[in-house]
Design a protein around this motif. Structure first.
Motif, PDB file in Angstrom:
ATOM      1  N   ASP A 171       0.422  -1.165   0.087  1.00  0.00           N
ATOM      2  CA  ASP A 171      -0.354   0.289   0.567  1.00  0.00           C
ATOM      3  C   ASP A 171       0.990   1.183  -0.492  1.00  0.00           C
ATOM      4  O   ASP A 171       2.345   1.606  -0.442  1.00  0.00           O
ATOM      5  CB  ASP A 171      -1.218   0.387   1.408  1.00  0.00           C
ATOM      6  CG  ASP A 171      -0.535   0.261   2.203  1.00  0.00           C
ATOM      7  OD1 ASP A 171       1.188  -0.155   2.779  1.00  0.00           O
ATOM      8  OD2 ASP A 171      -0.401   0.129   3.702  1.00  0.00           O
ATOM      9  N   GLU A 172       0.395   2.473   0.526  1.00  0.00           N
ATOM     10  CA  GLU A 172       1.472   3.495   0.219  1.00  0.00           C
ATOM     11  C   GLU A 172       1.484   3.768   0.856  1.00  0.00           C
ATOM     12  O   GLU A 172       3.074   4.771   1.213  1.00  0.00           O
ATOM     13  CB  GLU A 172       0.417   4.968   0.387  1.00  0.00           C
ATOM     14  CG  GLU A 172      -0.920   4.866   1.275  1.00  0.00           C
ATOM     15  CD  GLU A 172      -1.959   4.434   1.198  1.00  0.00           C
ATOM     16  OE1 GLU A 172      -3.220   5.012   1.544  1.00  0.00           O
ATOM     17  OE2 GLU A 172      -1.823   3.283  -0.105  1.00  0.00           O
ATOM     18  N   LEU A 177       0.677  -6.022   1.094  1.00  0.00           N
ATOM     19  CA  LEU A 177      -0.907  -6.759   1.257  1.00  0.00           C
ATOM     20  C   LEU A 177      -1.027  -8.096   0.129  1.00  0.00           C
ATOM     21  O   LEU A 177      -1.614  -8.377   0.522  1.00  0.00           O
ATOM     22  CB  LEU A 177      -1.286  -5.720   0.448  1.00  0.00           C
ATOM     23  CG  LEU A 177      -1.364  -4.297   1.229  1.00  0.00           C
ATOM     24  CD1 LEU A 177      -2.696  -3.704  -0.432  1.00  0.00           C
ATOM     25  CD2 LEU A 177      -2.189  -4.157   2.503  1.00  0.00           C
TER      26      LEU A 177
END
Length: 249
Positions: A171-172, A177
């Motif tokens: 993710d950012e 993930l």
């Protein structure tokens, strides 16, 4: 194409560690995806002598039957030769097992016999149990690995995936993930466990200090019907050998 089915765990690699981790998690009720580039039997020499501690771990994992029906040979200890003088070093007496943790991994024993050895063409379980000392075992790595994989894939909570894991899904904030698999898309899970060996391409993501550097090599020989100085022993020969006119390969 992306696959967003949520697994509890993704395990990268189906070497020795991957199937053990996946099996333990699956028996605890977790949904596990195990990814491996090739599921065929490898033909290489890697760790052909398992020490008593390794067998203890297999019992605790409920995977001891991975050494069955692969023509494994029991090992009683080591034969050490140093400058022509030899000594036998036996494995410890079984009494020491009372002083260490032999408790099975939670959920590992489902039917009640997963931690029990069985007799086959080369292993006699009655002789094994009657021995006052612990034992190791020697086998061909590829056959042992295929047994581990078979035990793992027999678990209903394990899903097999054949494909090359090319990257991690993040993710950012950099949280992992899941994984990216060549020609198959993305697979996500709550936790991703990397078990694809010391040469894993993902090591460099942790830092340069984690990247494996090759410092030496070894040559393995598969001897058939060899007459050994001490049968059912691992052999360590420490004798001076002079190499002349040896060219670097």
């Amino acid at each position: 194409m992306s696959v967003y089915e949520q697994y509890d765990y993704i395990v990268i690699g189906a070497g020795v560690i991957g199937p053990c981790v996946a099996t333990a998690l699956a028996r605890q009720g977790k949904r596990v995806l195990i990814a491996e580039r090739e599921w065929t039997k490898p033909n290489r020499i890697v760790g052909e002598l398992m020490q008593p501690a390794g067998l203890k771990a297999l019992r605790q994992l409920g995977m001891i039957k991975a050494i069955s029906n692969i023509e494994a040979v029991h090992v009683d200890g080591y034969y050490l030769s140093y400058h022509g003088e030899a000594i036998d070093i036996p494995y410890p007496d079984k009494s020491f097992l009372k002083r260490i943790d032999t408790t099975p991994v939670p959920g590992a024993i489902q039917r009640g016999d997963e931690d029990k050895l069985v007799s086959d063409s080369t292993l006699d379980i009655q002789e094994w149990d009657a021995s006052p000392t612990t034992k190791g075992v020697a086998f061909h790595h590829g056959e042992f690995l295929m047994n581990l994989r078979a035990i793992c894939l027999a678990e209903k909570n394990v899903t097999k995936l054949e494909g090359n894991v090319t990257g991690l899904v993040k993710d950012e904030f950099g949280k992992v993930l899941g994984i990216k698999v060549a020609n198959k898309g993305e697979y996500k899970a709550k936790i991703t466990i990397n078990c694809d060996g010391i040469f894993s391409k993902f090591r460099k993501e942790l830092g340069d200090d984690y990247v494996t550097k090759v410092g030496s090599y070894f040559i393995g020989l598969d001897l058939v019907d060899a007459n050994l100085p001490s049968p059912n022993h691992g052999h360590v020969i420490l004798d001076p050998i002079k190499f002349q006119n040896v060219k670097k390969l």
